[in-house]
Scaffold this active site. Sequence first.
Site, short mmCIF file in Angstrom:
data_model
loop_
_atom_site.label_atom_id
_atom_site.label_comp_id
_atom_site.label_asym_id
_atom_site.label_seq_id
_atom_site.Cartn_x
_atom_site.Cartn_y
_atom_site.Cartn_z
N SER A 162 0.83 -1.21 0.00
CA SER A 162 0.00 0.00 0.00
C SER A 162 0.87 1.26 0.00
CB SER A 162 -0.90 -0.02 1.24
OG SER A 162 -1.58 1.22 1.36
N THR B 202 -3.62 3.86 1.67
CA THR B 202 -4.61 3.85 2.75
C THR B 202 -5.61 5.00 2.61
OG1 THR B 202 -3.08 2.77 4.25
CG2 THR B 202 -4.90 3.99 5.26
N ASN C 194 10.43 6.97 4.95
CA ASN C 194 9.30 7.82 4.61
C ASN C 194 8.44 8.11 5.81
OD1 ASN C 194 6.28 6.68 4.34
ND2 ASN C 194 7.74 4.98 4.21
N CYS D 182 0.37 2.14 10.77
CA CYS D 182 1.07 3.34 10.32
C CYS D 182 1.80 4.02 11.46
CB CYS D 182 0.12 4.34 9.66
SG CYS D 182 1.05 5.67 8.87
N ASN E 86 8.08 -8.06 7.92
CA ASN E 86 9.23 -8.56 8.71
C ASN E 86 8.89 -9.43 9.91
OD1 ASN E 86 11.01 -7.29 7.12
ND2 ASN E 86 11.15 -5.46 8.39
N THR E 87 7.70 -9.92 10.01
CA THR E 87 7.34 -10.65 11.22
C THR E 87 6.64 -11.96 10.86
OG1 THR E 87 5.36 -9.30 11.21
CG2 THR E 87 7.07 -8.70 12.78
N GLY F 293 8.29 -6.14 2.88
CA GLY F 293 9.41 -5.57 3.61
C GLY F 293 10.71 -5.92 2.93
N THR G 295 8.99 -0.42 -1.81
CA THR G 295 9.97 0.56 -2.28
C THR G 295 10.55 0.22 -3.64
OG1 THR G 295 10.50 0.88 0.04
CG2 THR G 295 12.04 1.82 -1.55
#
Length: 248
Positions: A9, A31, A54, A115, A170-171, A187, A210
């Site tokens: 997103s 979002t 960012n 966020c 990342n989890t 990620g 990214t």
Amino acid sequence: VSVPILNASGCLDALTAPEVAQALDAFVTKTITPEPREGNHPVRIAETDHGMLNSIGLQGPGIDAFLTTVLPTLRTLDVPLWVSVGGFAASDYASICARLDSENDIEAVELNLSCPNVEEAPETGAEIVAAARAATSRPLYAKLSPATWDIAATARAVVAAGADGLSLVNTIRACAGAVDVPIVAMGGVSEGRHALDLVAAGASAVALGTVLFSDPSAPGRVRAELQHASSARGFDNPLHVRGIALSS
Ligand SMILES: Cc1cc2nc3c(=O)[nH]c(=O)nc-3n(C[C@H](O)[C@H](O)[C@H](O)COP(=O)(O)O)c2cc1C
């Protein structure tokens, strides 16, 4: 069916780069919030040697303008749509979900519970999911922040509250062991090998963030590299790699 490749997103504007969106298995909107938002003051993006920082602060047109002007154009792209929903209270999430519910062709709703650059809702993620669940029959993905004490407990709580899937940064490992729902992992993915690692860690789909800023051809490239990396390890379909790193 292979591992679906989505965008993360906020990392792709489908209206200015429709062909990039059409190369994805589903397009995730930036979002959407209840009211229009200008976002944080600049500087909001900084390039570093190792990536990008960012702090956009949920800039966007708000749900009214999204429904009247953005969504009709997104529909013409003919790519499955996921709408990312944000807010500052559980009732914000619920009211946007209710508005989206009367729109036909939305494949899933992703609740942005993650966020870091704006004030958070006072409710827990599970309370927000429960409020959204009561407002929509659409598949609900809870996007969780890694910045929490016990991500696996949060994963269990949001799934118990009605989330159909998770979007995670990342989890992946802790959550894949804790719940049995689809996981969109993201990620730092810039090549197929990264995507394969996330699938091995339990992801069922992968989102590109990214990398889309520097390589618009990333959806097709990462998909092909993922297939190649998977075949080279003896798996015809990358989905068959799902979770294998969890048991070892
Ligand atoms: C410029 C920018 C804007 C973003 N906007 C949103 C957003 O509106 N909603 C959201 O859930 N995540 C947003 N994110 C986070 C991404 O969806 C993703 O979780 C994150 O960038 C990690 O993936 P990556 O390492 O591939 O970039 C944004 C990220 C960037 C770089």
